[in-house]
Design an enzyme around this catalytic site. Structure first.
Site, PDB file in Angstrom:
ATOM      1  N   GLU A   6      43.727  77.685  40.592  1.00  0.00           N
ATOM      2  CA  GLU A   6      43.208  76.368  40.195  1.00  0.00           C
ATOM      3  C   GLU A   6      43.943  75.246  40.921  1.00  0.00           C
ATOM      4  O   GLU A   6      43.321  74.275  41.371  1.00  0.00           O
ATOM      5  CB  GLU A   6      43.332  76.187  38.679  1.00  0.00           C
ATOM      6  CG  GLU A   6      42.481  77.129  37.858  1.00  0.00           C
ATOM      7  CD  GLU A   6      40.995  76.979  38.161  1.00  0.00           C
ATOM      8  OE1 GLU A   6      40.553  75.842  38.436  1.00  0.00           O
ATOM      9  OE2 GLU A   6      40.280  77.996  38.137  1.00  0.00           O
ATOM     10  N   ASP A  57      41.661  81.245  46.382  1.00  0.00           N
ATOM     11  CA  ASP A  57      42.249  82.582  46.264  1.00  0.00           C
ATOM     12  C   ASP A  57      43.294  82.802  47.352  1.00  0.00           C
ATOM     13  O   ASP A  57      44.385  83.337  47.094  1.00  0.00           O
ATOM     14  CB  ASP A  57      41.163  83.656  46.375  1.00  0.00           C
ATOM     15  CG  ASP A  57      40.330  83.781  45.115  1.00  0.00           C
ATOM     16  OD1 ASP A  57      40.733  83.234  44.075  1.00  0.00           O
ATOM     17  OD2 ASP A  57      39.267  84.437  45.174  1.00  0.00           O
TER      18      ASP A  57
END
Length: 472
Positions: free
Chosen positions: A330, A414
Site C-alpha cells: 500500500e 508489489d
C-alpha cells in the site's frame, strides 16, 4: 412514443435516442458475454491450481468456486434488470416526467411560502433539488432488494455477512442522508454557476468541483467514514512499533494509525492510507489481523457473541511480517506517486467533460429525445443527459484504460514491497487473503482484462517471484 427528431452531425442524421439505446444494449450484451465466459471457467475448473495448493486445498477451492458462480449469476440477473430499467426510463421519458412532477410539487409548496421563496430566478434550483431527492429515493428503493439479496443470501451463505437487518437498513438510510446533505448544496451551486457563468461557465464549474473534491477528500475520512464504522487508534503493541518503523524507513509521514471495525459488517479485509502532505494516516481493518479484538470489545462481548464465530476469528494474517508486507504494498502506491497520477488524470477528465458540456449545452436536439421541447431543458437535466448518456462511450473507454493502468500500478506496488525484502511475506499474505476472501483464482483472460483493477493472484505471485529472482 415521440422520440424526437434527428441530430445533424457533420452532415449525417443521427437519432440520439436510438444511438444511446443501441449503445447501452451493446454494452450490456458485451458485459454479459464476458461474464458468461468467466462463468464457464468457474464451472469447468474443479481443482485448485498448483501455485496455491499449499494454502487452498480442494475443499476451500470448491467453496471459492461456488461463491464465484453465485456472484456471477447474481451479476448477470441484476445486470439484465438494470438494462431493462434504464431502457424503460429512456423509452417512457421518465426523466422528463420526474422533472415535471418536481415542478408541480415545488410550486405547490411555494404557494404556501412567502412570495420571495419561489421567485422565478431561484425556482430552477428548487426544482433541481426536489428532482434530486426524488431520484435518490427511487434509486434507494430500487437497489434495496438487490443489496439485501447480495448481503443476506450470497454473503451470508459463505460466512461473510455480519450485518443484522437493522444495521443494514440503518446503514442504507445513513448513506442516503449523507449523500443528500452533501449533494444538494453542490447541485445548487453548480446549477447557479452554469446559469450565471456566461460563455466560460465551464471554467468556473470545473474550479468549483476541484475545490469541492479536495474538501470531500479531507472531510470524508475524518467526519463521514466514522458515521458508518467504528474507528479506534491502533493499540500500543509490537505490531504498531513495526508499522511505524516501516513508515519511517521510506519517509512516509505517518501521523496516526487506526483500526476500523470492519468485522461488524463483513469478514472481508483491507488496509489503506489517506491524508495530504505530511499528515498521513494508515487504516487497518480488524479482519486483516488474525484474532484481533477491537479496543473495549470485552466489555460487550456477551452482547456481540452471536456476531463472531471461530471461523471469523481464524481469518486474517497471523504473522506480523505478512501485515507489514501488505502495508509495504500500500505504501508503494504512495512512494511511486500512483495516487497523485490518478488525481491528475481525474482532474483532466473533469475539465474535459465540463469543456465538452459547454459545447453541447445549447444543442437542444440532444434533450428533445428525453422529453424536453427545444429551449426548455433545465441545467441539471442537461448535465445528466450529457454526462451520463452522451459521454457513455467515452466513459466506458476511459474506465477500461484506468483498469489497465490500475493493474500496472498493482504490479509496481508489489515490486516495491519486494525491494523492501518483503516478497515472500507478501506472497503468503496474498494467499491468506485469497483464501479468507474466497477469491476464485482462475480467470478467463478477457474477463480479467476488462474487470480486474487488481491482477489475479496467480499472475501476482509469478511477478513477485520474477522480481525476487532479479533481486538476488
Amino acid at each position: 412514443m415521440d422520440v424526437g427528431g434527428a441530430l445533424d452531425l457533420y452532415g449525417c442524421s443521427v437519432n440520439v435516442y436510438n444511438a444511446i439505446l443501441i449503445f447501452i444494449w451493446v454494452l450490456f450484451l458485451w458485459e454479459t458475454y464476458i461474464n458468461l465466459r468467466q462463468l464457464k471457467v468457474a464451472k469447468r475448473v474443479t481443482e485448485s491450481p498448483e501455485e496455491i495448493k499449499c494454502l487452498m486445498n480442494d475443499v476451500d477451492f470448491d467453496k471459492s468456486r461456488r461463491y464465484a458462480i453465485d456472484k456471477m449469476n447474481f451479476d448477470i440477473v441484476s445486470g439484465f434488470y438494470n438494462i431493462l430499467s434504464l431502457s424503460a426510463v429512456l423509452y417512457f421519458q421518465l426523466i422528463a416526467w420526474a422533472w415535471h412532477k418536481s415542478q408541480e410539487h415545488m410550486l405547490f409548496v411555494c404557494s404556501y411560502a412567502p412570495r420571495s421563496f419561489g421567485t422565478t430566478e431561484g425556482s430552477e434550483i428548487l426544482f433541481s433539488l426536489l428532482f434530486t431527492v426524488y431520484v435518490a429515493l427511487f434509486q434507494f428503493f430500487e437497489s434495496l432488494p438487490w443489496s439485501y439479496y447480495r448481503h443476506f443470501v450470497i454473503e451470508e451463505r459463505y460466512g461473510f455477512n455480519k450485518q443484522t437487518i437493522g444495521f443494514f437498513i440503518k446503514d442504507r438510510l445513513k448513506s442516503l442522508a449523507v449523500g443528500l446533505v452533501i449533494g444538494l448544496p453542490i447541485i445548487s451551486m453548480l446549477v447557479w454557476i452554469i446559469k450565471a457563468g456566461g460563455h466560460y461557465f465551464y471554467i468556473y464549474a470545473y474550479g468549483f468541483t476541484f475545490v469541492v473534491s479536495f474538501i470531500i477528500m479531507f472531510i470524508y475520512p475524518e467526519f463521514i467514514a466514522p458515521i458508518f464504522d467504528r474507528y479506534e487508534h491502533f493499540p500500543d503493541c509490537e505490531l504498531r512499533k513495526k508499522i511505524e518503523e516501516l513508515a519511517a524507513s521510506i519517509e512516509f509521514p505517518l501521523k496516526k494509525l487506526y483500526v476500523v471495525e470492519g468485522s461488524k459488517r463483513s469478514s472481508h479485509s483491507n488496509a489503506y492510507f489517506y491524508g495530504f502532505g505530511k499528515n498521513k494516516r494508515i487504516v487497518l481493518f480488524d479482519t486483516l489481523i488474525k484474532g484481533f479484538k477491537m479496543p473495549g470489545v470485552e466489555a460487550d462481548s456477551s452482547a456481540n457473541a452471536d456476531e463472531s464465530s471461530d471461523e471469523t476469528q481464524n481469518r486474517g494474517c497471523g504473522d506480523d511480517e505478512e501485515i507489514l508486507a501488505t502495508l509495504a504494498h500500500e505504501l508503494g502506491h504512495w512512494k511511486l506517486k500512483h495516487m497523485t497520477f490518478n488525481l491528475i488524470i481525474a482532474q483532466i477528465n473533469i475539465f474535459f467533460m465540463f469543456f465538452a458540456f459547454g459545447q453541447l449545452i445549447n444543442v437542444d436536439q440532444l434533450f428533445v429525445d428525453f422529453g424536453f421541447p427545444p429551449s426548455t431543458a433545465p441545467i441539471l437535466i442537461r448535465l445528466i443527459v450529457v454526462f451520463q448518456f452522451i459521454f457513455m462511450p467515452y466513459s466506458s473507454v476511459l474506465e477500461f484504460l484506468m483498469t489497465m493502468l490500475s493493474r500496472k500500478f498493482e504490479f509496481q506496488a508489489d515490486a516495491f514491497a519486494v525491494s523492501l525484502k518483503s516478497g515472500e511475506k507478501l506472497k503468503s499474505a496474498l494467499l491468506v487473503l485469497t483464501k479468507d476472501n474466497l477469491s476464485f483464482p482462475v480467470y478467463d483472460w478477457l474477463y480479467s482484462m476488462c474487470n480486474h483493477s487488481h491482477p489475479p493472484i496467480i499472475e501476482r505471485l509469478a511477478a513477485i517471484d520474477a522480481k525476487m529472482g532479479k533481486e538476488k
